[in-house]
Design a protein around this motif. Structure first.
Motif, PDB file in Angstrom:
ATOM      1  N   ARG A 243       9.787  -6.273 -48.906  1.00  0.00           N
ATOM      2  CA  ARG A 243      11.176  -6.178 -48.422  1.00  0.00           C
ATOM      3  C   ARG A 243      11.372  -7.045 -47.182  1.00  0.00           C
ATOM      4  O   ARG A 243      12.355  -7.788 -47.079  1.00  0.00           O
ATOM      5  CB  ARG A 243      11.533  -4.734 -48.104  1.00  0.00           C
ATOM      6  N   LEU A 244      10.419  -6.979 -46.256  1.00  0.00           N
ATOM      7  CA  LEU A 244      10.553  -7.733 -45.013  1.00  0.00           C
ATOM      8  C   LEU A 244      10.330  -9.221 -45.229  1.00  0.00           C
ATOM      9  O   LEU A 244      10.934 -10.054 -44.541  1.00  0.00           O
ATOM     10  CB  LEU A 244       9.585  -7.177 -43.968  1.00  0.00           C
ATOM     11  N   ALA A 245       9.483  -9.577 -46.182  1.00  0.00           N
ATOM     12  CA  ALA A 245       9.318 -10.997 -46.510  1.00  0.00           C
ATOM     13  C   ALA A 245      10.597 -11.568 -47.100  1.00  0.00           C
ATOM     14  O   ALA A 245      10.945 -12.737 -46.864  1.00  0.00           O
ATOM     15  CB  ALA A 245       8.162 -11.180 -47.489  1.00  0.00           C
ATOM     16  N   LEU A 246      11.323 -10.747 -47.859  1.00  0.00           N
ATOM     17  CA  LEU A 246      12.567 -11.208 -48.483  1.00  0.00           C
ATOM     18  C   LEU A 246      13.736 -11.212 -47.507  1.00  0.00           C
ATOM     19  O   LEU A 246      14.628 -12.061 -47.602  1.00  0.00           O
ATOM     20  CB  LEU A 246      12.898 -10.315 -49.683  1.00  0.00           C
ATOM     21  N   THR A 247      13.754 -10.285 -46.567  1.00  0.00           N
ATOM     22  CA  THR A 247      14.865 -10.218 -45.613  1.00  0.00           C
ATOM     23  C   THR A 247      14.609 -11.061 -44.365  1.00  0.00           C
ATOM     24  O   THR A 247      15.550 -11.364 -43.628  1.00  0.00           O
ATOM     25  CB  THR A 247      15.143  -8.757 -45.202  1.00  0.00           C
ATOM     26  N   HIS A 248      13.340 -11.446 -44.153  1.00  0.00           N
ATOM     27  CA  HIS A 248      12.992 -12.273 -42.986  1.00  0.00           C
ATOM     28  C   HIS A 248      12.070 -13.427 -43.398  1.00  0.00           C
ATOM     29  O   HIS A 248      10.963 -13.573 -42.863  1.00  0.00           O
ATOM     30  CB  HIS A 248      12.332 -11.419 -41.900  1.00  0.00           C
ATOM     31  N   PRO A 249      12.518 -14.256 -44.331  1.00  0.00           N
ATOM     32  CA  PRO A 249      11.677 -15.386 -44.754  1.00  0.00           C
ATOM     33  C   PRO A 249      11.501 -16.434 -43.662  1.00  0.00           C
ATOM     34  O   PRO A 249      10.686 -17.346 -43.808  1.00  0.00           O
ATOM     35  CB  PRO A 249      12.440 -15.954 -45.953  1.00  0.00           C
ATOM     36  N   ASP A 250      12.270 -16.292 -42.562  1.00  0.00           N
ATOM     37  CA  ASP A 250      12.098 -17.183 -41.417  1.00  0.00           C
ATOM     38  C   ASP A 250      10.937 -16.737 -40.531  1.00  0.00           C
ATOM     39  O   ASP A 250      10.511 -17.479 -39.640  1.00  0.00           O
ATOM     40  CB  ASP A 250      13.381 -17.228 -40.582  1.00  0.00           C
ATOM     41  N   VAL A 251      10.397 -15.544 -40.777  1.00  0.00           N
ATOM     42  CA  VAL A 251       9.269 -15.020 -40.003  1.00  0.00           C
ATOM     43  C   VAL A 251       7.982 -15.053 -40.821  1.00  0.00           C
ATOM     44  O   VAL A 251       6.914 -15.429 -40.318  1.00  0.00           O
ATOM     45  CB  VAL A 251       9.544 -13.577 -39.535  1.00  0.00           C
ATOM     46  N   PHE A 252       8.083 -14.652 -42.090  1.00  0.00           N
ATOM     47  CA  PHE A 252       6.913 -14.556 -42.961  1.00  0.00           C
ATOM     48  C   PHE A 252       7.050 -15.540 -44.118  1.00  0.00           C
ATOM     49  O   PHE A 252       7.958 -15.414 -44.937  1.00  0.00           O
ATOM     50  CB  PHE A 252       6.762 -13.128 -43.490  1.00  0.00           C
ATOM     51  N   GLY A 253       6.139 -16.501 -44.168  1.00  0.00           N
ATOM     52  CA  GLY A 253       6.219 -17.519 -45.209  1.00  0.00           C
ATOM     53  C   GLY A 253       5.623 -17.094 -46.526  1.00  0.00           C
ATOM     54  O   GLY A 253       5.852 -17.735 -47.552  1.00  0.00           O
ATOM     55  N   ALA A 254       4.831 -16.001 -46.523  1.00  0.00           N
ATOM     56  CA  ALA A 254       4.195 -15.544 -47.761  1.00  0.00           C
ATOM     57  C   ALA A 254       4.012 -14.035 -47.707  1.00  0.00           C
ATOM     58  O   ALA A 254       4.035 -13.421 -46.633  1.00  0.00           O
ATOM     59  CB  ALA A 254       2.850 -16.237 -47.965  1.00  0.00           C
ATOM     60  N   ASN A 255       3.821 -13.460 -48.878  1.00  0.00           N
ATOM     61  CA  ASN A 255       3.660 -12.012 -48.992  1.00  0.00           C
ATOM     62  C   ASN A 255       2.691 -11.699 -50.127  1.00  0.00           C
ATOM     63  O   ASN A 255       2.730 -12.332 -51.179  1.00  0.00           O
ATOM     64  CB  ASN A 255       5.013 -11.344 -49.266  1.00  0.00           C
ATOM     65  N   VAL A 256       1.827 -10.702 -49.877  1.00  0.00           N
ATOM     66  CA  VAL A 256       0.964 -10.166 -50.935  1.00  0.00           C
ATOM     67  C   VAL A 256       1.233  -8.668 -51.040  1.00  0.00           C
ATOM     68  O   VAL A 256       1.230  -7.952 -50.033  1.00  0.00           O
ATOM     69  CB  VAL A 256      -0.525 -10.420 -50.660  1.00  0.00           C
ATOM     70  N   TRP A 257       1.438  -8.228 -52.253  1.00  0.00           N
ATOM     71  CA  TRP A 257       1.893  -6.867 -52.586  1.00  0.00           C
ATOM     72  C   TRP A 257       0.801  -6.202 -53.413  1.00  0.00           C
ATOM     73  O   TRP A 257       0.505  -6.652 -54.513  1.00  0.00           O
ATOM     74  CB  TRP A 257       3.164  -7.068 -53.384  1.00  0.00           C
ATOM     75  N   PHE A 258       0.143  -5.169 -52.868  1.00  0.00           N
ATOM     76  CA  PHE A 258      -0.897  -4.433 -53.601  1.00  0.00           C
ATOM     77  C   PHE A 258      -0.306  -3.130 -54.139  1.00  0.00           C
ATOM     78  O   PHE A 258      -0.054  -2.192 -53.388  1.00  0.00           O
ATOM     79  CB  PHE A 258      -2.078  -4.098 -52.689  1.00  0.00           C
ATOM     80  N   HIS A 259      -0.086  -3.090 -55.448  1.00  0.00           N
ATOM     81  CA  HIS A 259       0.318  -1.853 -56.132  1.00  0.00           C
ATOM     82  C   HIS A 259       1.543  -1.213 -55.481  1.00  0.00           C
ATOM     83  O   HIS A 259       1.551  -0.019 -55.157  1.00  0.00           O
ATOM     84  CB  HIS A 259      -0.846  -0.864 -56.165  1.00  0.00           C
ATOM     85  N   GLY A 260       2.569  -2.008 -55.281  1.00  0.00           N
ATOM     86  CA  GLY A 260       3.798  -1.493 -54.701  1.00  0.00           C
ATOM     87  C   GLY A 260       4.761  -1.005 -55.770  1.00  0.00           C
ATOM     88  O   GLY A 260       4.378  -0.704 -56.907  1.00  0.00           O
ATOM     89  N   TYR A 261       6.030  -0.945 -55.404  1.00  0.00           N
ATOM     90  CA  TYR A 261       7.057  -0.491 -56.337  1.00  0.00           C
ATOM     91  C   TYR A 261       8.355  -1.190 -56.000  1.00  0.00           C
ATOM     92  O   TYR A 261       8.565  -1.671 -54.885  1.00  0.00           O
ATOM     93  CB  TYR A 261       7.225   1.033 -56.293  1.00  0.00           C
ATOM     94  N   ASN A 262       9.234  -1.238 -56.975  1.00  0.00           N
ATOM     95  CA  ASN A 262      10.495  -1.963 -56.828  1.00  0.00           C
ATOM     96  C   ASN A 262      11.533  -1.163 -56.058  1.00  0.00           C
ATOM     97  O   ASN A 262      12.258  -1.705 -55.227  1.00  0.00           O
ATOM     98  CB  ASN A 262      11.045  -2.309 -58.222  1.00  0.00           C
ATOM     99  N   THR A 263      11.611   0.129 -56.296  1.00  0.00           N
ATOM    100  CA  THR A 263      12.654   0.978 -55.726  1.00  0.00           C
ATOM    101  C   THR A 263      12.097   1.793 -54.571  1.00  0.00           C
ATOM    102  O   THR A 263      11.070   2.464 -54.729  1.00  0.00           O
ATOM    103  CB  THR A 263      13.217   1.938 -56.791  1.00  0.00           C
ATOM    104  N   PRO A 264      12.729   1.772 -53.383  1.00  0.00           N
ATOM    105  CA  PRO A 264      12.198   2.542 -52.251  1.00  0.00           C
ATOM    106  C   PRO A 264      12.157   4.033 -52.561  1.00  0.00           C
ATOM    107  O   PRO A 264      13.093   4.580 -53.151  1.00  0.00           O
ATOM    108  CB  PRO A 264      13.177   2.227 -51.113  1.00  0.00           C
ATOM    109  N   ILE A 265      11.059   4.671 -52.152  1.00  0.00           N
ATOM    110  CA  ILE A 265      10.890   6.100 -52.428  1.00  0.00           C
ATOM    111  C   ILE A 265      10.659   6.908 -51.156  1.00  0.00           C
ATOM    112  O   ILE A 265      10.501   8.121 -51.228  1.00  0.00           O
ATOM    113  CB  ILE A 265       9.726   6.354 -53.417  1.00  0.00           C
ATOM    114  N   ASP A 266      10.636   6.246 -49.999  1.00  0.00           N
ATOM    115  CA  ASP A 266      10.373   6.939 -48.743  1.00  0.00           C
ATOM    116  C   ASP A 266      11.486   6.688 -47.732  1.00  0.00           C
ATOM    117  O   ASP A 266      12.112   5.622 -47.742  1.00  0.00           O
ATOM    118  CB  ASP A 266       9.058   6.450 -48.116  1.00  0.00           C
ATOM    119  N   GLY A 267      11.698   7.657 -46.848  1.00  0.00           N
ATOM    120  CA  GLY A 267      12.563   7.457 -45.698  1.00  0.00           C
ATOM    121  C   GLY A 267      14.025   7.236 -46.040  1.00  0.00           C
ATOM    122  O   GLY A 267      14.525   7.573 -47.117  1.00  0.00           O
ATOM    123  N   GLY A 268      14.734   6.615 -45.085  1.00  0.00           N
ATOM    124  CA  GLY A 268      16.176   6.447 -45.202  1.00  0.00           C
ATOM    125  C   GLY A 268      16.613   5.557 -46.343  1.00  0.00           C
ATOM    126  O   GLY A 268      17.700   5.750 -46.896  1.00  0.00           O
TER     127      GLY A 268
END
Length: 357
Positions: A243-268
């Motif tokens: 999520r943060l790589a997609l919303t802040h591509p000016d900060v993070f040039g790459a992302n690795v996702w280990f066994h994540g999920y598409n739809t948020p299931i925690d918090g707000g």
């Protein structure tokens, strides 16, 4: 505490065994005593196991943290927009609020500091692993930014995924540029992670994209090129990192996702249907307003249901210029044992896609 729990558990187990064969009283009383002793022994065994796991991964500092985590208020509104600080050179004035004193942690080769973020107001721990022979004059170094799952604290996470072994080996082999690894906590103030800033909640997004990177830039000679910064995470940390790589591509040039999920299931982000839908990774990657391409590696397993399917769904929404790779495994469930084994493949991908390589 753990030693005491083990002793009590063993004693209760011994009592249960004794009562099975020699419980006093009538038939009903004997059965009741046996059942209570067996249930108590089982509860104590599970509690002791949970204490041992918590000790290793440092999920909660004390019992009150766990209570707060499971009982906390969850917001229903939308998160506030967070703008990342511009990337500045690593040289900063000595009186900068981001200049801090890192000290040795309980993990091999890893230093730590407790820091209060000027932007977020969050006070949390930041841990940094540096490769053998780290020398600021030989930088700048690349950065891998590791987010644990939920609940998850900064302690023990780097060791659990094998940073000291795998990253050092990749650097020695020349398949990964000289790199430091950063980790921080996910359940800020003992609360379920939002990976976003909500009114009345800790400003987690500001902490992750502003305060922590500023601390790293101020105290380590790291690259100011966003393409040399990879944010990665496991489970809930995987969702948040992407999520943060997609919303802040000016900060993070790459992302690795280990066994994540598409739809948020925690918090707000998970509590309001419209907010939840807007923050699905498929929606964020397809966002027409996103102008900077992203590089994502999405790792999943057939034995961890939904992870490969979600990864492929995210890839299907890629925009021109994006590079989204899916690495599917046949074996491996949802846990550190498998993420440890998968980490070398992630490092290989990071190295192959590194601008400096």
């Amino acid at each position: 505490m753990i030693a005491g729990a083990i002793i009590i558990t063993l004693a209760m187990t011994a009592l249960a065994i004794f009562l099975i064969y020699r419980a006093p009283g009538g038939r009903f009383l004997r059965i009741l005593q046996r059942l209570l002793a067996i249930v108590a022994a089982c509860v104590l065994a599970v509690t002791t196991g949970a204490l041992m796991v918590n000790r290793h991964f440092d999920f909660f500092k004390q019992a009150g943290d766990a209570f707060e985590y499971f009982s906390v208020f969850v917001p229903k509104g939308a998160p506030t927009e967070v703008v990342a600080d511009p990337i500045e050179p690593s040289s900063t004035p000595e009186d900068s609020p981001y200049k801090v004193n890192f000290v040795d942690s309980d993990e091999e080769g890893i230093k730590k500091v407790s820091f209060t973020g000027p932007t977020s107001g969050i006070t949390e721990e930041i841990r940094v692993w540096t490769p053998r022979g780290y020398d600021p004059s030989k930088g700048p170094y690349n950065v891998i930014y590791l987010l644990p799952g939920n609940p998850g604290r900064a302690g023990a996470i780097q060791t659990a995924i094998g940073v000291q072994k795998w990253v050092q080996e990749a650097i020695d082999a020349g398949t990964l540029p000289p790199t430091i690894v950063v980790s921080t906590s996910m359940n800020i103030f003992g609360q379920a992670t939002d990976c976003a800033d909500f009114t009345g909640r800790p400003k987690v997004e500001s902490w992750i994209v502003n305060d922590v990177p500023n601390v790293i830039r101020a105290n380590y000679n790291v690259s100011t090129n966003k393409d040399d910064w990879t944010i990665t995470g496991v489970s809930a940390g995987a969702y948040c990192s992407t999520r943060l790589a997609l919303t802040h591509p000016d900060v993070f040039g790459a992302n690795v996702w280990f066994h994540g999920y598409n739809t948020p299931i925690d918090g707000g982000l998970a509590n309001n249907p419209s907010v939840r839908d807007a923050n699905k990774l498929t929606a964020l990657v397809a966002n027409k307003d996103r102008e900077i391409p992203v590089r994502l590696l999405l790792i999943g397993s057939k034995e961890d249901p939904g992870t490969i399917e979600d990864a492929n769904a995210i890839k299907a929404k890629a925009k021109p210029g994006d590079r989204i790779d899916v690495l599917p495994y046949d074996k491996g469930g949802h846990g550190w044992k498998n993420w440890y084994k998968q980490f070398p493949a992630a490092l290989k991908w990071i190295g192959e896609n590194s601008v400096r390589n």
